[in-house]
Motif scaffolding. Sequence first.
Motif, mmCIF file in Angstrom:
data_model
loop_
_atom_site.group_PDB
_atom_site.id
_atom_site.type_symbol
_atom_site.label_atom_id
_atom_site.label_comp_id
_atom_site.label_asym_id
_atom_site.label_seq_id
_atom_site.Cartn_x
_atom_site.Cartn_y
_atom_site.Cartn_z
ATOM 1 N N THR A 1 0.833 -1.206 0.000
ATOM 2 C CA THR A 1 0.000 0.000 0.000
ATOM 3 C C THR A 1 0.864 1.251 0.000
ATOM 4 N N ASP A 2 0.523 2.197 -0.864
ATOM 5 C CA ASP A 2 1.295 3.439 -0.960
ATOM 6 C C ASP A 2 1.199 4.277 0.303
ATOM 7 N N GLU A 3 0.076 4.191 0.999
ATOM 8 C CA GLU A 3 -0.160 5.063 2.153
ATOM 9 C C GLU A 3 0.608 4.629 3.396
ATOM 10 N N ASN A 4 0.990 3.365 3.472
ATOM 11 C CA ASN A 4 1.688 2.869 4.661
ATOM 12 C C ASN A 4 3.180 3.182 4.611
#
Length: 237
Positions: A41-44
Amino acid sequence: MHYIDSKGKYFTKKLLIEANNAAIREDRNRQLNEEYLERLTDENVYPIILSFDEHNRGEIRVQIMFDEKGTMGFLDLTKNRYNLLPTAIVKEDGTVELESEESINSRRLYPEGREYTEKVSRTIIRENNFRPKILSAYDNQCAMCEKNDISILVAAHIYPAHLCADDTVNNGICLCKIHDKLYEDGNIFIKPNGEVFIKDGKNKLDFGKIRLPKNQSDHPSPERLSQRLELSMKRGD
């Protein structure tokens, strides 16, 4: 995630892919699966929970936490790349403050998207006769299974030679490539008395104890086995 090592270093997905691509270009020993990284995931963020100087020649091996389930992986990178990674700050209330993308990019040696290669010189520590004397002591057979094909046998140091410069037969063990990797990765452990145990139930062992050399003077050193066990357990914390 709050699993941050003492230095607070972490990867974003973008930085992790960049570092892994560099490890592939630089032919480093520990690399990560490219397809797996693309699915992250890009957000993590992906914290480093353990780091150690693997070769003492400007290279760092890091252990990375990928999710709350405890999925982890190892990656080798230069000290320079490691030092340029962002740092998280754990506040008194337990929250974690991450660096801004602007702050991260300000330390880049080159513009984003430009790849570069760093070389790390390694000194070969093993003596030329280390492999033949280990294989001879174990009668050309893996100490953890029945494999006796010389082409797949490894003369493995028990306690890493770069930490002790010990190339005696008592600091070596003959393993097939499969068991050598499991031992190196910390998925198989050997107690000072020779008992073998595994980290999880995914791997099976042929023996409950390693098969010892016929000559007692060639037996692995309990002290070295104890040191390796302590080191492996520390890496797996």
